[in-house]
Design a protein around this motif. Structure first.
Motif, PDB file in Angstrom:
ATOM      1  N   HIS A  44    -186.786  13.041  45.301  1.00 29.73           N
ATOM      2  CA  HIS A  44    -185.513  13.749  45.434  1.00 29.73           C
ATOM      3  C   HIS A  44    -185.623  15.190  44.928  1.00 29.73           C
ATOM      4  N   THR A  45    -185.102  16.143  45.723  1.00 35.64           N
ATOM      5  CA  THR A  45    -185.091  17.547  45.312  1.00 35.64           C
ATOM      6  C   THR A  45    -183.677  18.119  45.236  1.00 35.64           C
ATOM      7  N   TRP A  63    -184.334  27.449  49.945  1.00 34.61           N
ATOM      8  CA  TRP A  63    -183.427  26.518  49.276  1.00 34.61           C
ATOM      9  C   TRP A  63    -182.166  26.335  50.115  1.00 34.61           C
ATOM     10  N   GLY A  97    -181.390  22.545  46.544  1.00 35.18           N
ATOM     11  CA  GLY A  97    -182.740  22.000  46.457  1.00 35.18           C
ATOM     12  C   GLY A  97    -183.606  22.459  47.610  1.00 35.18           C
ATOM     13  N   ARG A  98    -184.892  22.121  47.531  1.00 33.14           N
ATOM     14  CA  ARG A  98    -185.856  22.429  48.584  1.00 33.14           C
ATOM     15  C   ARG A  98    -186.085  21.186  49.445  1.00 33.14           C
ATOM     16  N   ARG A  99    -186.756  21.370  50.570  1.00 32.81           N
ATOM     17  CA  ARG A  99    -187.003  20.262  51.483  1.00 32.81           C
ATOM     18  C   ARG A  99    -187.865  19.205  50.793  1.00 32.81           C
ATOM     19  N   PRO A 100    -187.413  17.928  50.779  1.00 30.57           N
ATOM     20  CA  PRO A 100    -188.237  16.868  50.180  1.00 30.57           C
ATOM     21  C   PRO A 100    -189.362  16.443  51.116  1.00 30.57           C
ATOM     22  N   THR A 130    -184.799  27.264  40.150  1.00 29.48           N
ATOM     23  CA  THR A 130    -185.856  26.338  39.761  1.00 29.48           C
ATOM     24  C   THR A 130    -185.236  24.947  39.655  1.00 29.48           C
ATOM     25  N   ALA A 131    -186.056  23.989  39.314  1.00 35.88           N
ATOM     26  CA  ALA A 131    -185.556  22.626  39.128  1.00 35.88           C
ATOM     27  C   ALA A 131    -184.565  22.550  37.972  1.00 35.88           C
TER      28      ALA A 131
END
Length: 403
Positions: free
Chosen positions: A72-73, A92, A226-229, A160-161
């Motif tokens: 998961h992102t 993102w 988020g970014r693409r998982p 960032t995360a």
């Protein structure tokens, strides 16, 4: 062998005083779900790790058999996939709700189910305002649900995360000050949210809404970024060719990311007025296809009823799922020979809090090779008395498919 997963989104709940201290599943008339329990197994599964926010992005990824702590992102990139939006390295996606905030309180996370055409007009207004910035791009979705993309274009993204955000449906009727985006890049998100307030103040759709004594969309709420998982195709992971029936972009996106066909159904709205019978008919027609071994039927209505704190609507929704989807689909499966059927929500959504919760979800499964473990009803109490427990919800799928 045909296999089916029916997801009554957010149906898991607490005992309700107005239901004589029964949960909605206990109080509802769901003979077909009870029949699944009676001829198979009942258990419970925890689809949302304690370290992650509870939501359908996490819950369904886990329910589909993917470890969310690994894959998961964020929620928004899944919804971007639903719209066919490709995210490059460094890009993102951000979920962009049209909301109503009055006196710094989240009055409505949907801006009272903001109309599609009016929503598109506001999103167009935002995009025109940002047209000089090569990084930001708004994408109109359905009603209040939209997306904002950050295109890196070879530069380092500001996020960032550790960048955090709060779903607006988690803070209904609460002051927003403590729930604004935080962490790296949060200042850019806040600046965009503040700018939306300025642009929306006298926008034509809001002027018309106020004149009609309806809630305006006072601003955007940016979250779920988020970014693409990187998800392994479901057929490679479990040997099943899949399809999904849903009216929600999140589930469409999840389906596309793992290689499923997305089946659109006329009358499916993702809300309480969805056409349950049409979904049931579409499920059976999809299962007749030679290229579909595994089908997911997702219904959002039970979750929406909880978000509105409407007990009667939640009962009606789960009874409609039982009558028009679980019953007909189970009857058809039994007529075809070998099959398996699983009923399970992605996460609990409490009527009391009107938001998603962590905790176990009850499931019922039956079919070829599944032994009976005694419970004759499908509900939270029956599940809590079962020894069949998945503390890591992503392991349920492998058990169900006997893979």
């Amino acid at each position: 062998m045909k296999t089916v997963l029916v997801i009554p989104d957010g149906v898991a709940d607490e005992p309700q005083p107005q239901l004589n201290n029964r949960t909605p599943l206990q109080a509802a008339n769901v003979p077909h779900m009870d029949a699944v329990a009676e001829c198979g197994q009942v258990g419970r599964t925890d689809n949302v790790p304690a370290s992650m926010p509870s939501g359908s992005d996490v819950g369904t990824m886990s329910l589909f058999g993917y470890d969310t702590l690994k894959f998961h992102t964020g929620r928004a990139p899944i919804e971007a996939a639903a719209q066919g939006i490709e995210l490059a390295d460094g890009d993102w996606a951000v979920r962009c709700n049209l909301v109503t905030v009055l006196d710094d309180v989240m009055v409505s996370f949907t801006a009272e189910q903001f109309p599609n055409d009016a929503g598109r007009e506001l999103i167009s207004l935002l995009q025109k305002d940002q047209c000089g910035d090569s990084h930001w791009k708004y994408h109109a979705g359905v009603s209040y649900r939209n997306l904002l993309l950050y295109r890196a274009r070879g530069t380092a993204a500001p996020f960032t995360a550790e960048t955090s955000s709060t779903p607006p449906h988690d803070i209904t009727d609460q002051p927003i000050a403590d729930y604004l985006p935080q962490g790296p890049g949060a200042d850019q998100l806040l600046a965009l949210m503040n700018r939306s307030r300025e642009l929306f103040a006298d926008a034509a759709p809001n002027v018309a809404r106020r004149a009609a004594d309806q809630l305006p969309a006072t601003q955007t709420w940016l979250w779920g970024l988020g970014r693409r998982p990187a998800l392994e195709p479901f057929v490679d992971r479990y040997g099943k060719r899949g399809a999904v029936i849903t009216a929600v972009d999140l589930l469409r996106g999840m389906g596309r990311l793992i290689g499923w066909d997305v089946v659109e159904v006329d009358g499916a709205t993702g809300y309480l007025d969805t056409d349950y019978a049409a979904k049931g008919r579409a499920a059976i027609e999809t299962l007749k296809r030679d290229d579909v071994d595994f089908l997911v039927v997702h219904v959002e209505a039970t979750d929406e009823a909880s978000h509105e704190g409407d007990t009667a609507a939640k009962l009606a929704a789960v009874e409609n799922i039982d009558r028009h989807i679980v019953g007909p689909v189970h009857d058809w499966l039994k007529s075809q020979g070998d099959y398996r059927l699983l009923v399970c929500p992605d996460h609990p959504t409490f009527l009391r809090t009107r938001t998603h919760s962590h905790g176990y979800c009850p499931f019922a499964m039956c079919g070829t090779g599944i032994e009976v473990n005694s419970p004759s009803t499908y509900d939270e109490v029956a599940a809590s008395n079962s020894d069949l427990v998945f503390d890591e919800g992503h392991r349920l799928m492998g058990y169900f498919l006997n893979y």
